[in-house]
Design a protein around this motif. Structure first.
Motif, short mmCIF file in Angstrom:
data_model
loop_
_atom_site.label_atom_id
_atom_site.label_comp_id
_atom_site.label_asym_id
_atom_site.label_seq_id
_atom_site.Cartn_x
_atom_site.Cartn_y
_atom_site.Cartn_z
N ALA A 6 -5.41 15.46 9.82
CA ALA A 6 -5.08 14.67 8.64
C ALA A 6 -5.85 15.15 7.42
N SER A 7 -6.97 15.83 7.60
CA SER A 7 -7.77 16.28 6.46
C SER A 7 -7.09 17.41 5.69
N GLN A 8 -6.04 18.06 6.34
CA GLN A 8 -5.35 19.16 5.67
C GLN A 8 -4.71 18.72 4.37
N GLY A 9 -4.21 17.48 4.33
CA GLY A 9 -3.52 17.01 3.13
C GLY A 9 -4.38 16.18 2.22
N LYS A 10 -5.70 16.28 2.36
CA LYS A 10 -6.59 15.45 1.57
C LYS A 10 -6.38 15.73 0.08
N GLY A 11 -6.20 14.65 -0.70
CA GLY A 11 -5.99 14.79 -2.14
C GLY A 11 -4.54 14.87 -2.53
N ASP A 12 -3.63 15.09 -1.57
CA ASP A 12 -2.19 15.17 -1.86
C ASP A 12 -1.50 14.03 -1.11
N PRO A 13 -1.12 12.95 -1.81
CA PRO A 13 -0.52 11.79 -1.12
C PRO A 13 0.72 12.16 -0.33
N ARG A 14 1.57 13.04 -0.90
CA ARG A 14 2.81 13.41 -0.20
C ARG A 14 2.50 14.12 1.12
N GLU A 15 1.55 15.07 1.04
CA GLU A 15 1.19 15.81 2.24
C GLU A 15 0.54 14.89 3.28
N GLN A 16 -0.26 13.92 2.80
CA GLN A 16 -0.87 12.97 3.73
C GLN A 16 0.20 12.15 4.44
N ARG A 17 1.21 11.73 3.67
CA ARG A 17 2.30 10.95 4.30
C ARG A 17 3.06 11.79 5.31
N ARG A 18 3.28 13.08 4.96
CA ARG A 18 4.00 13.96 5.89
C ARG A 18 3.21 14.16 7.18
N LEU A 19 1.90 14.40 7.04
CA LEU A 19 1.06 14.61 8.21
C LEU A 19 0.98 13.34 9.06
N ALA A 20 0.93 12.20 8.38
CA ALA A 20 0.90 10.93 9.13
C ALA A 20 2.19 10.73 9.90
N ALA A 21 3.31 11.10 9.26
CA ALA A 21 4.61 10.96 9.93
C ALA A 21 4.69 11.89 11.14
N LEU A 22 4.17 13.14 10.98
CA LEU A 22 4.18 14.08 12.11
C LEU A 22 3.31 13.56 13.25
N ALA A 23 2.17 12.97 12.88
CA ALA A 23 1.28 12.43 13.91
C ALA A 23 1.97 11.30 14.67
N ARG A 24 2.64 10.42 13.93
CA ARG A 24 3.36 9.32 14.60
C ARG A 24 4.46 9.86 15.51
N GLN A 25 5.14 10.92 15.05
CA GLN A 25 6.21 11.51 15.86
C GLN A 25 5.65 12.09 17.16
N GLN A 26 4.48 12.75 17.07
CA GLN A 26 3.87 13.32 18.28
C GLN A 26 3.45 12.22 19.25
N VAL A 27 2.86 11.16 18.70
CA VAL A 27 2.48 10.03 19.55
C VAL A 27 3.71 9.43 20.22
N ALA A 28 4.79 9.28 19.43
CA ALA A 28 6.02 8.69 19.98
C ALA A 28 6.58 9.54 21.11
N GLU A 29 6.55 10.88 20.93
CA GLU A 29 7.08 11.76 21.96
C GLU A 29 6.23 11.70 23.24
N LYS A 30 4.91 11.66 23.05
CA LYS A 30 4.03 11.68 24.23
C LYS A 30 4.05 10.36 24.98
N THR A 31 4.26 9.27 24.24
CA THR A 31 4.24 7.95 24.88
C THR A 31 5.63 7.47 25.29
N LYS A 32 6.67 8.25 24.96
CA LYS A 32 8.03 7.80 25.21
C LYS A 32 8.28 7.41 26.68
N PRO A 33 7.89 8.25 27.68
CA PRO A 33 8.15 7.85 29.07
C PRO A 33 7.45 6.56 29.48
#
Length: 522
Positions: A420-447
């Motif tokens: 998440a620190s990659q997008g520090k200072g850029d709100p759009r990039e932070q939102r994108r990284l947060a969305a990717l993180a949620r997607q990864q969590v969703a995929e791993k927890t889906k079963p």
């Protein structure tokens, strides 16, 4: 241009039309060959278009999104309806009901007048009255009866067997080789997917990402570059190619195609193969009269598509691979295809930009993109939002970059963790990284979530069974045997409830652990 796919040719044609300042925009089947990414973009653009748009399309959802008037051409007459396509269907149905009712009333009136004419035309005293009724009939503006349209319909035959799984793809790489076979270009890598009996899989992804490559490899048109594709015993594939002429010979007629197919299937096939039987069969797909002997190369795209469907149905497949089957098909044939797929007992893998077909047919979705094939956790509405978000992200990247940078596809065993620190200072990039993180969590927890949902559905059923058994035990007059049996059943139900509740807690703990480990919230 000759080296471009149909989708890229259509994009260029649209670009030429849309970039020209205009008051009137004429689009004839603009959605053919477009992927959903381009289709969503086109819809948004046309909604903002300030001029007058006249469009011909067989895409129901596209028409509903961009039109507010429908012009219907039938029997050399043009009728205007206010509203989009769905509204047109509703108004048209009401109009047909009224037309049929008016026709029947008029026929009753004509019969009544004709009865008077027949009865009194020979009598001098009634001759004038009879003649006036003849003129009344002649002056009537005749209402046409509602004729049942000859809608096209067909059905897939019951498969001879249903292997399960149909396919198992393990650590596979898909792509193509040069003609000499010396060089290979990998498009998809690290593919691990299975296809089960009865599944309905929609394959999503932008043009050029590898959807057709995936389908062609499964269809045995291409060989995988690495890994294994294991077929179930008795797998019988019915393949609809995106370009119909990939499987049709332009100089041959529909009858010649069917005769060749019958010979290829051989005597083991249970289908009749006499020429008259083949002619009758082609007739059921609207190839009548001289059409059975017409060269395929002179036929329309819709007629070629119907011939491919006829050939697929004849083979009694248990796995349908359909790569953009609705290109060139009219709405009636698309409806027939949707109904046929829904009544098909086998497995379906579908690539299509027709959202109405995808919604009505598919239960699961695979997303092909960035060199991978992953499950897509969501429906078509979620996918359209994903496309819009992805488009915004790419536009933002383009604005921030002074030059085009081509990033090679990187082979990875699993999705990299999001910092998440990659997008520090850029709100759009932070939102994108947060969305990717949620997607990864969703995929791993889906079963785990899927099993939780099953338990949540099962627990109320078990509670109802327990209540019924407790009520039964409280009923007077039960025999000893009945009491003992009810007691055993109640113990079994209580044990099931206890095991389910323990498993529910265990799964919840695993989900929480994954969320904490990956630094994201559910």
């Amino acid at each position: 241009m000759n080296s471009f796919s149909g989708g890229w040719r259509m994009r260029l044609q649209l670009a030429r039309a849309l970039m020209s300042p205009s008051d009137l925009l004429l689009l004839d089947e603009p959605t053919n060959h477009l992927d959903l990414d381009a289709l969503v973009w086109l819809e948004a653009w046309l909604k903002r278009y300030a001029g007058t748009l006249i469009v011909i399309s067989h895409d129901r959802e596209f028409l509903d999104a961009v039109t507010d008037v429908t012009l219907h051409i039938e029997n050399a007459k043009l009728t205007r309806y206010g509203g989009n396509y769905s509204k047109f269907e509703e108004l048209r149905a009401q109009q047909l009901v009224l037309q049929q009712s008016s026709y029947e009333r008029q026929q009753d009136k004509i019969a009544h007048l004709q009865k008077f004419i027949d009865r009194f035309k020979a009598k001098a005293s009634k001759a004038k009255q009879a003649q006036s009724r003849v003129k009344a009939i002649e002056r009537m503006e005749k209402i046409a009866p509602v004729l049942a349209s000859a809608d096209f319909s067909f059905e897939f035959k019951e498969p001879a067997n249903l292997p399960n799984p149909m396919l198992a793809i393990s650590d596979a790489s898909f792509g193509y080789r040069t003609e000499d076979g010396m060089q290979a270009t990998t498009i998809l890598h690290g593919v691990n997917r299975s296809v089960l009996a009865g599944q309905r899989i929609g394959i999503l992804g932008a043009n050029g990402q590898g959807k057709s490559t995936l389908v062609k490899t499964i269809a045995r048109e291409m060989s995988q570059l690495a890994g294994t594709v294991t077929e179930g015993k008795g797998l019988n594939i019915g393949y609809f190619a995106q370009q119909e002429l990939d499987v049709l010979r332009p100089d041959d007629s529909p009858l010649v195609h069917m005769v060749r197919l019958a010979k290829e299937l051989g005597p083991d096939s249970k289908e009749p193969s006499r020429e008259q039987d083949l002619r009758n069969y082609l007739g059921s797909f609207n190839f009548n009269g001289d059409m059975v002997g017409q060269a395929v190369g002179t036929m329309s795209g819709g007629e070629k598509a119907r011939l491919v469907l006829a050939m697929i149905v004849w083979q009694r497949p248990n796995l349908l691979l359909l790569d953009e089957p609705t290109n060139h098909l009219d709405l009636t044939t698309r409806e027939a295809l949707s109904m046929a797929i829904n009544s098909f007992d086998g497995t379906v893998m579908l690539v299509s930009h027709d959202r109405a077909l995808l919604r009505s047919v598919c239960d699961d979705f695979w997303l092909v993109g960035r060199g991978k094939v992953d499950p897509f956790d969501g429906d078509l509405d979620d996918y359209q939002r994903y496309l819009l978000d992805e488009s915004k992200r790419l536009r933002e990247q383009a604005r921030q970059s002074q030059e085009t940078v081509v990033v090679p596809v990187q082979v990875v065993a699993q999705a990299p963790a999001i910092d998440a620190s990659q997008g520090k200072g850029d709100p759009r990039e932070q939102r994108r990284l947060a969305a990717l993180a949620r997607q990864q969590v969703a995929e791993k927890t889906k079963p785990y979530r899927k099993e939780l949902d099953q338990i949540d559905k099962r627990l109320p059923q078990l509670a109802s069974e327990r209540a019924a058994l407790e009520l039964k035990l409280a009923t007077a007059g039960l025999s000893g045997a009945d009491i003992a049996e009810a007691g055993r059943q109640l113990k079994a139900v209580n044990d099931s409830i206890e095991r389910s509740e323990e498993r529910w807690l265990e799964l919840s703990g695993q989900i929480e652990a994954i969320q904490q480990e990956m630094g994201a919230t559910a």
